[in-house]
Structures are given as structure tokens and as C-alpha cells.
Motif scaffolding. Structure first.
Motif, PDB file in Angstrom:
ATOM      1  N   LEU A 136       0.949  -1.242   0.069  1.00 53.69           N
ATOM      2  CA  LEU A 136      -0.056  -0.052   0.034  1.00 53.69           C
ATOM      3  C   LEU A 136       0.843   1.371   0.069  1.00 53.69           C
ATOM      4  O   LEU A 136       0.496   2.219  -0.779  1.00 53.69           O
ATOM      5  CB  LEU A 136      -0.836  -0.075   1.355  1.00 53.69           C
ATOM      6  CG  LEU A 136      -2.137  -0.930   1.184  1.00 53.69           C
ATOM      7  CD1 LEU A 136      -2.858  -0.893   2.649  1.00 53.69           C
ATOM      8  CD2 LEU A 136      -2.942  -0.922   0.114  1.00 53.69           C
ATOM      9  N   LEU A 137       1.844   1.371   0.616  1.00 51.72           N
ATOM     10  CA  LEU A 137       2.884   2.283   0.803  1.00 51.72           C
ATOM     11  C   LEU A 137       3.360   2.471  -0.628  1.00 51.72           C
ATOM     12  O   LEU A 137       3.627   3.680  -0.811  1.00 51.72           O
ATOM     13  CB  LEU A 137       3.961   2.251   1.902  1.00 51.72           C
ATOM     14  CG  LEU A 137       3.551   2.207   3.400  1.00 51.72           C
ATOM     15  CD1 LEU A 137       4.688   1.801   4.289  1.00 51.72           C
ATOM     16  CD2 LEU A 137       3.083   3.418   3.537  1.00 51.72           C
ATOM     17  N   ASP A 139       2.111   1.785  -3.574  1.00 51.33           N
ATOM     18  CA  ASP A 139       1.052   2.633  -4.354  1.00 51.33           C
ATOM     19  C   ASP A 139       1.057   4.097  -3.960  1.00 51.33           C
ATOM     20  O   ASP A 139       0.765   4.936  -4.896  1.00 51.33           O
ATOM     21  CB  ASP A 139      -0.281   2.094  -3.975  1.00 51.33           C
ATOM     22  CG  ASP A 139      -0.622   0.741  -4.717  1.00 51.33           C
ATOM     23  OD1 ASP A 139       0.222   0.428  -5.776  1.00 51.33           O
ATOM     24  OD2 ASP A 139      -1.115  -0.096  -4.254  1.00 51.33           O
ATOM     25  N   GLY A 140       1.218   4.413  -2.703  1.00 48.67           N
ATOM     26  CA  GLY A 140       1.237   6.020  -2.473  1.00 48.67           C
ATOM     27  C   GLY A 140       2.440   6.880  -2.575  1.00 48.67           C
ATOM     28  O   GLY A 140       2.503   7.827  -3.229  1.00 48.67           O
ATOM     29  N   ASP A 141       3.249   6.266  -2.129  1.00 49.87           N
ATOM     30  CA  ASP A 141       4.756   7.146  -1.907  1.00 49.87           C
ATOM     31  C   ASP A 141       5.854   6.264  -1.849  1.00 49.87           C
ATOM     32  O   ASP A 141       5.951   5.564  -0.847  1.00 49.87           O
ATOM     33  CB  ASP A 141       4.813   8.027  -0.867  1.00 49.87           C
ATOM     34  CG  ASP A 141       5.903   9.002  -1.125  1.00 49.87           C
ATOM     35  OD1 ASP A 141       6.844   8.880  -1.889  1.00 49.87           O
ATOM     36  OD2 ASP A 141       6.063   9.768  -0.179  1.00 49.87           O
ATOM     37  N   SER A 144       8.147   6.420   1.274  1.00 46.34           N
ATOM     38  CA  SER A 144       7.457   5.976   2.693  1.00 46.34           C
ATOM     39  C   SER A 144       7.823   4.424   2.828  1.00 46.34           C
ATOM     40  O   SER A 144       7.803   4.116   3.918  1.00 46.34           O
ATOM     41  CB  SER A 144       6.022   6.188   2.555  1.00 46.34           C
ATOM     42  OG  SER A 144       5.642   7.507   2.401  1.00 46.34           O
TER      43      SER A 144
END
Length: 362
Positions: A136-137, A139-141, A144
């Protein structure tokens, strides 16, 4: 006379740094000019930097000594809040480390950060759930994901050793690239055929463009000026001219190009799709495609109406920073009516270097 004795006339704080508030107007002006010159030099604006250095030295010929003394004392002072004691690093020993074996040795470690008095509640989560969080991280940044993976040995093993994470990264990165028609579309099949299923190796060797920032080229060249009227000088003055090229790519296959004398500090925060509202002019839009071996073709509008402009660049590494530069291959413009083609000279041009941008808010 030593530097310390030369600095006795200036007020020194208890932490060893210069007390800038105690400088007289002339010294303060010299300090400010030297600081501005240092920033211009970092930006590549050598002509402006030289002029500012000249003015600073004219005000105080020792300005460079106590300016650098100020920076050194800030770094070395034991009272400084930003001081971090770092042990010496044996670079030769670091080169011998087998990263994969090291990560594999972290497999049985628990999530127990040293700064915590008690184990982190993350240790209650299963490995599968931790890997899912990292996906999930991703996918976002991506930063991160990396920072989370570097929290402890256990997370480093799960985040940097796990095949599914690297596969996730490859699918994110390469799905955003815009390839020519002859490029294969199946990432899994390509990884199996060309990199033997090693997703990490694929990400390291297969070129890609980066979208979370801009590519910047700094060009310096020297130009001979004219002598003033009634001058007895034997030679003309020489001026260093600095200008910048900016390219920002978008995952939708569009890009923006800008040639300007404005510094990156001014341009980069404004180089987005609302550049008109933020005061940027002469930003030219275009489209881009690339080949599997990292050649990027940019086509679009330019400074001359009625002509289409094309530029071909090659993605290269910058030391250990993968796919971080763009080298010139060719540049030309073509008349849309008669098809006449003319090439640009690349003699003065320099490669683009990627600069990451955390936020485009001015």
C-alpha cells in the motif's frame, strides 16, 4: 597570523559560531553577498556568483575565511542541536558486504526498535499483513515504503528481500512508461525471459523515467563583450552566461519543456499544469515515448510557430543513482508545411539531471 587570531576582532558565541548580530554593516553586507554567491554557484550561475564574490571581497578581503569558519563551527560544535556523532565508515569494507545475504540474516529478527523501551505493537502483525502494508505504501509514495522498511531488521527483510514487493514496484514503475509499439506489454513474461524472474535486477537495469520531480540541465558558456568607449584595454571583457533547460514528464505521455535564465529555485515549484497561473511563460507542451533501451523521444511545440520540435535523449545512471540522467542524442525542428528538417547544434548543451520535488506548491 592564524585564522583564530584574525577572528578575535569578531564576536564569537559560546558554541564557537560567529555572532552575526555583532557584525558591523560592512561585514554583514559582505557576509550576505558571499552567502548569495555561494547559492548562485550551487545553482550553476557562475557569472552571477563571480560578480557577488567580487563585491563581497571588495567589502572585506577575509570574508571567505570567517564565512567558512562559521559553517565549520556549526557542523563541529558539540553544543549544536543538529550535531550527530557518526562513526568513521570503512568504504572498502562496505563494498564487500553481500546485501542479499545480510538481508537474509534478518529473517528471524523481531520488530524491536532500539529507541523503544517496549516492543513495537507491529510485532503482533503477521508477515503477510506487514507485506500488504508495504505494498500500500508503494502505491502511495515509494519513499514511505523505503523509510518504513528501514525501521528495523525484520521490516528490512520483509520490505527489501521479498520478491512480491519488487514485483509490485516494477508493475507500478513500468506501467506508467509510454513505450513504442514494438515494446512487449507483459511485464511478468519479460522479467522471466530477460532477467530470469529477478524483479530487483529488472528495476536496476531496465531504464525508466521519473515523474516526482523535474529534469534540469545547467549550461554555462563564455561570451566576449565589448570594450567601453574610450577604453585603453587590450582585450574585451569575458562574461559567463548561464541558462537552464527544464523538462517535466507526466505518466499520461505529456511533458513540459522550458528554456530560461531563471534559477531552479524559482522555476521548479511552478512547473506544473497550472504554470500560467503561477507566472511562468514560454513553457512548451509536448508528448513523449521511449524505447526498451531507454531512448526518449520528445515531440511538440517550440519557439517558432509552424514548426514541430523533436528531441531524443538517453536515460543514464548517475553513479549509484539509477536512471537519474538524460543525455542528448539529437535535436531538430521541422517545417509543418514543406517538411524541411534542420538539426540543432548540441555543442553547448549539457545532460539533464533529475531533481526530486516533494511538493509543487509555491
Amino acid at each position: 597570523m592564524t585564522l583564530d587570531s584574525q577572528l578575535q576582532t569578531l564576536s564569537i558565541k559560546s558554541d564557537g559560531a560567529l555572532d552575526l548580530s555583532k557584525l558591523d554593516d560592512k561585514q554583514r553586507r559582505a557576509y550576505d553577498l558571499f552567502h548569495q554567491a555561494n547559492e548562485k554557484e550551487m545553482e550553476g550561475a557562475m557569472s552571477d556568483a563571480v560578480e557577488l564574490y567580487r563585491k563581497a571581497y571588495k567589502l572585506d578581503e577575509k570574508v571567505d575565511r570567517w564565512y567558512r569558519y562559521q559553517d565549520l563551527t556549526k557542523q563541529a560544535s558539540p553544543h549544536s542541536k543538529n550535531t550527530i556523532e557518526k562513526p568513521p565508515i570503512d568504504l572498502e569494507l562496505v563494498k564487500k558486504i553481500n546485501v542479499r545475504e545480510l538481508l537474509n540474516s534478518f529473517n528471524e529478527d523481531q520488530i524491536t526498535p532500539e529507541v523503544e523501551d517496549e516492543p513495537s505493537p507491529l510485532h503482533l502483525l503477521s508477515d503477510d499483513l506487514l507485506i500488504y502494508i508495504m505494498e500500500l505504501l508503494c502505491d502511495g509514495d515509494l519513499s514511505s515504503w523505503f523509510h518504513f522498511a528501514m525501521t528495523c531488521k525484520k521490516l528490512s527483510y520483509l520490505g527489501l528481500h521479498n520478491k512480491s514487493i519488487w514485483e509490485k514496484l516494477c508493475n507500478i514503475v513500468y506501467s506508467r512508461q509510454r513505450y513504442n509499439e514494438d515494446a512487449p506489454g507483459n511485464q511478468d513474461q519479460m522479467c522471466q525471459n530477460m532477467w530470469k524472474g529477478d524483479w530487483h535486477l529488472m528495476l536496476s537495469q531496465r531504464p525508466f523515467l521519473k515523474f516526482n520531480g523535474a529534469y534540469i540541465s545547467i549550461i554555462n558558456y563564455y561570451r566576449e563583450g565589448g570594450r567601453p568607449d574610450m577604453s585603453n584595454s587590450w582585450s574585451n571583457p569575458i562574461r559567463c552566461v548561464t541558462y537552464y533547460r527544464f523538462v517535466r514528464f507526466y505518466p499520461d505521455g505529456t511533458c513540459q519543456r522550458l528554456l530560461t535564465f531563471l534559477s531552479p529555485k524559482i522555476v521548479v515549484p511552478r512547473l506544473n499544469k497550472n504554470y500560467h497561473e503561477l507566472g511562468l511563460e514560454n513553457v512548451y507542451r509536448g508528448t513523449w515515448k521511449m524505447t526498451m533501451d531507454g531512448q526518449v523521444l520528445i515531440t511538440g511545440e517550440g519557439s517558432v510557430e509552424g514548426y514541430s520540435f523533436s528531441e531524443t535523449l538517453q536515460i543514464k545512471n548517475l553513479g549509484r543513482m539509477k536512471h537519474h540522467k538524460l543525455h542528448w542524442i539529437s535535436a531538430y525542428f521541422q517545417n509543418k508545411e514543406d517538411g524541411e528538417l534542420k538539426h540543432f547544434s548540441l555543442a553547448k548543451e549539457r545532460p539533464f539531471t533529475f531533481s526530486r520535488v516533494k511538493s509543487y506548491a509555491v
